[in-house]
Design a protein around this motif. Sequence first.
Motif, PDB file in Angstrom:
ATOM      1  N   ILE A   1       0.865  -1.180   0.000  1.00 31.04           N
ATOM      2  CA  ILE A   1       0.000   0.000   0.000  1.00 31.04           C
ATOM      3  C   ILE A   1       0.901   1.228   0.000  1.00 31.04           C
ATOM      4  N   ALA A   2       0.833   1.988  -1.096  1.00 35.48           N
ATOM      5  CA  ALA A   2       1.776   3.102  -1.299  1.00 35.48           C
ATOM      6  C   ALA A   2       1.245   4.410  -0.709  1.00 35.48           C
ATOM      7  N   ASP A   3       2.117   5.396  -0.590  1.00 35.14           N
ATOM      8  CA  ASP A   3       1.748   6.745  -0.149  1.00 35.14           C
ATOM      9  C   ASP A   3       1.074   6.767   1.220  1.00 35.14           C
ATOM     10  N   THR A   4       1.704   6.127   2.163  1.00 31.11           N
ATOM     11  CA  THR A   4       1.113   6.094   3.503  1.00 31.11           C
ATOM     12  C   THR A   4       2.056   6.747   4.501  1.00 31.11           C
ATOM     13  N   VAL A   5       1.517   7.031   5.661  1.00 29.33           N
ATOM     14  CA  VAL A   5       2.295   7.549   6.781  1.00 29.33           C
ATOM     15  C   VAL A   5       2.188   6.523   7.900  1.00 29.33           C
ATOM     16  N   ALA A   6       3.321   6.253   8.557  1.00 27.57           N
ATOM     17  CA  ALA A   6       3.301   5.313   9.693  1.00 27.57           C
ATOM     18  C   ALA A   6       4.053   5.948  10.854  1.00 27.57           C
ATOM     19  N   TYR A   7       3.738   5.524  12.042  1.00 32.10           N
ATOM     20  CA  TYR A   7       4.392   6.050  13.241  1.00 32.10           C
ATOM     21  C   TYR A   7       5.031   4.903  14.019  1.00 32.10           C
ATOM     22  N   ASP A   8       6.204   5.199  14.599  1.00 30.78           N
ATOM     23  CA  ASP A   8       6.903   4.198  15.404  1.00 30.78           C
ATOM     24  C   ASP A   8       6.318   4.085  16.795  1.00 30.78           C
ATOM     25  N   LYS A   9       5.895   5.232  17.306  1.00 28.64           N
ATOM     26  CA  LYS A   9       5.539   5.269  18.713  1.00 28.64           C
ATOM     27  C   LYS A   9       4.385   6.235  18.906  1.00 28.64           C
ATOM     28  N   ALA A  10       3.425   5.865  19.740  1.00 30.63           N
ATOM     29  CA  ALA A  10       2.321   6.773  20.036  1.00 30.63           C
ATOM     30  C   ALA A  10       2.700   7.591  21.260  1.00 30.63           C
ATOM     31  N   ASP A  11       3.327   8.746  21.029  1.00 28.48           N
ATOM     32  CA  ASP A  11       3.828   9.509  22.170  1.00 28.48           C
ATOM     33  C   ASP A  11       3.071  10.816  22.389  1.00 28.48           C
ATOM     34  N   SER A  12       1.859  10.884  21.868  1.00 27.05           N
ATOM     35  CA  SER A  12       1.020  12.058  22.148  1.00 27.05           C
ATOM     36  C   SER A  12      -0.428  11.586  22.236  1.00 27.05           C
ATOM     37  N   GLU A  13      -1.255  12.425  22.848  1.00 22.25           N
ATOM     38  CA  GLU A  13      -2.678  12.047  22.944  1.00 22.25           C
ATOM     39  C   GLU A  13      -3.308  11.947  21.554  1.00 22.25           C
ATOM     40  N   ALA A  14      -2.886  12.822  20.650  1.00 16.04           N
ATOM     41  CA  ALA A  14      -3.461  12.788  19.297  1.00 16.04           C
ATOM     42  C   ALA A  14      -3.169  11.449  18.615  1.00 16.04           C
ATOM     43  N   LEU A  15      -1.941  10.955  18.786  1.00 12.35           N
ATOM     44  CA  LEU A  15      -1.597   9.666  18.168  1.00 12.35           C
ATOM     45  C   LEU A  15      -2.272   8.505  18.886  1.00 12.35           C
ATOM     46  N   ALA A  16      -2.386   8.611  20.199  1.00  7.61           N
ATOM     47  CA  ALA A  16      -3.083   7.550  20.938  1.00  7.61           C
ATOM     48  C   ALA A  16      -4.528   7.440  20.453  1.00  7.61           C
ATOM     49  N   GLU A  17      -5.145   8.597  20.232  1.00  6.42           N
ATOM     50  CA  GLU A  17      -6.532   8.573  19.742  1.00  6.42           C
ATOM     51  C   GLU A  17      -6.603   7.910  18.364  1.00  6.42           C
ATOM     52  N   LYS A  18      -5.637   8.236  17.511  1.00  6.58           N
ATOM     53  CA  LYS A  18      -5.605   7.607  16.182  1.00  6.58           C
ATOM     54  C   LYS A  18      -5.385   6.099  16.268  1.00  6.58           C
ATOM     55  N   GLY A  19      -4.521   5.699  17.189  1.00  9.53           N
ATOM     56  CA  GLY A  19      -4.279   4.272  17.373  1.00  9.53           C
ATOM     57  C   GLY A  19      -5.552   3.548  17.796  1.00  9.53           C
TER      58      GLY A  19
ATOM     59  N   PHE B   1      -4.999   7.414  28.379  1.00 10.25           N
ATOM     60  CA  PHE B   1      -6.084   6.430  28.432  1.00 10.25           C
ATOM     61  C   PHE B   1      -7.349   7.007  27.810  1.00 10.25           C
ATOM     62  N   ARG B   2      -7.651   8.227  28.188  1.00  8.34           N
ATOM     63  CA  ARG B   2      -8.853   8.877  27.644  1.00  8.34           C
ATOM     64  C   ARG B   2      -8.743   9.000  26.117  1.00  8.34           C
ATOM     65  N   ALA B   3      -7.564   9.389  25.637  1.00  8.72           N
ATOM     66  CA  ALA B   3      -7.384   9.603  24.199  1.00  8.72           C
ATOM     67  C   ALA B   3      -7.565   8.295  23.428  1.00  8.72           C
ATOM     68  N   TYR B   4      -6.912   7.229  23.897  1.00  6.29           N
ATOM     69  CA  TYR B   4      -7.034   5.947  23.193  1.00  6.29           C
ATOM     70  C   TYR B   4      -8.483   5.464  23.231  1.00  6.29           C
ATOM     71  N   THR B   5      -9.088   5.576  24.417  1.00 11.09           N
ATOM     72  CA  THR B   5     -10.463   5.099  24.589  1.00 11.09           C
ATOM     73  C   THR B   5     -11.420   5.886  23.694  1.00 11.09           C
ATOM     74  N   ARG B   6     -11.167   7.178  23.560  1.00  8.92           N
ATOM     75  CA  ARG B   6     -12.013   7.988  22.666  1.00  8.92           C
ATOM     76  C   ARG B   6     -11.929   7.469  21.224  1.00  8.92           C
ATOM     77  N   GLY B   7     -10.710   7.266  20.751  1.00 10.10           N
ATOM     78  CA  GLY B   7     -10.555   6.766  19.383  1.00 10.10           C
ATOM     79  C   GLY B   7     -11.225   5.410  19.212  1.00 10.10           C
ATOM     80  N   TYR B   8     -11.005   4.548  20.176  1.00  8.31           N
ATOM     81  CA  TYR B   8     -11.543   3.183  20.087  1.00  8.31           C
ATOM     82  C   TYR B   8     -13.075   3.200  20.115  1.00  8.31           C
TER      83      TYR B   8
END
Length: 365
Positions: A113-131, A275-282
């Motif tokens: 799958i081309a033209d994608t963005v990936a992250y190594d580590k979820a080190d912010s609330e914004a990324l946790a929510e995306k995860g 926790f809140r951020a991840y739970t929100r995304g999920y």
Amino acid sequence: MKDHLMRIASQFALEGAIRSIDPLGGGFINDTFIIRTEGEAPDYILQRKNKNIFPDVPAMMENIRKVSEHIARRVAAEGGDPAREAMTVVPTRDGALCHCDEQGEFWAVCVFIADTVAYDKADSEALAEKGGEGIGRFQALLSDFSEPLAETIKGFHNIRHRFEQWDEALKRDAAGRVASLGEEIGWIESRREETMAFWRLVEEGTIPTRVTHNDTKISNILFDRAGRVLCVIDLDTVMNSTSLNDFGDAIRSYCNTGAEDDPELDRVELSLPMFRAYTRGYLSQRARQLVQAEIDHLAFSARYITYEQVLRFLMDYIDGDTYYKTTSPDHNLVRTRAQYKLLQSMERQYDAMCAVVRELAEEYK
Ligand SMILES: Nc1ncnc2c1ncn2[C@@H]1O[C@H](COP(=O)(O)OP(=O)(O)O)[C@@H](O)[C@H]1O
Ligand SMILES: [Mg+2]
């Protein structure tokens, strides 16, 4: 090596002539290569699957195919692009899902799958929510999947199975360490009953068995250039299990303010904002599908999975460090203590975690 890779790749039903094959770093489990092709044809991912971890690669590939095809159908029905929002397994020219080479190594191919963005580590609330959104969407797309999946890793996150291993490890006392571990063993034993009580709800079906990813790190989620969740990859560990196991394991790793093997216990806490951020995304993806028993136990699942990890590290220490790679003689004990600290932090903040789940489940209903 190049010739060998070429020979392997030519076993698969690729479109377009092969231009190059190069290693693609990033993964920990498999050896991954990218096959670039000429012209309009897609590029491909070629992987040597880790047969030490997955004893039955053909069964694993069958799981991946079933799940990917289901996701592709759902994406297409929603008007999305299944070539980018689902994995596509590419069979061999004989129609098999993997190829076994002369050395007995198993190889598999999927569309790159081309033209994608990936992250190594979820080190912010914004990324946790995306995860959380990524794994939530993955589970949501599989909420109507009903085919059986092979159990590629036996007893994964099954605490009844773990306790059987644990009781044997204590009896065996292979490294002669049991006598000095009274306190740590007490951490496990004092929580055995509450943990089994949760697992019985899974066994009796009050908490349903669904499809789980089982390797929820953010590097296994591909995002598009605009940062939207595109596709969850690395499906080697998909199995039938409770959805809560994916959630709990993600919380164990995303929300720890320290490291999994942190020697400084002061650094280890559960971060409630993460926790809140991840739970929100999920829950933005899952609140409408989960039954009440799942919502009610979502926060507990983080304790369950963390407890299991305390048990597994301590058990490996008792066994004489045979399973996890260690970098010092007491590495498994350091890990045990760090995960136990995290577990205690979750226990202390449990009411607040439950309140977050209730609030967000209501918001996304
Ligand atoms: N279908 C795909 N499209 C694009 N990149 C991919 C695809 N599959 C794997 N990758 C890349 O290869 C890396 C390793 O693959 P992965 O299946 O996650 O292996 P591992 O189990 O070793 O982590 C991924 O992190 C990702 O960067
Ligand atoms: Mg991976």
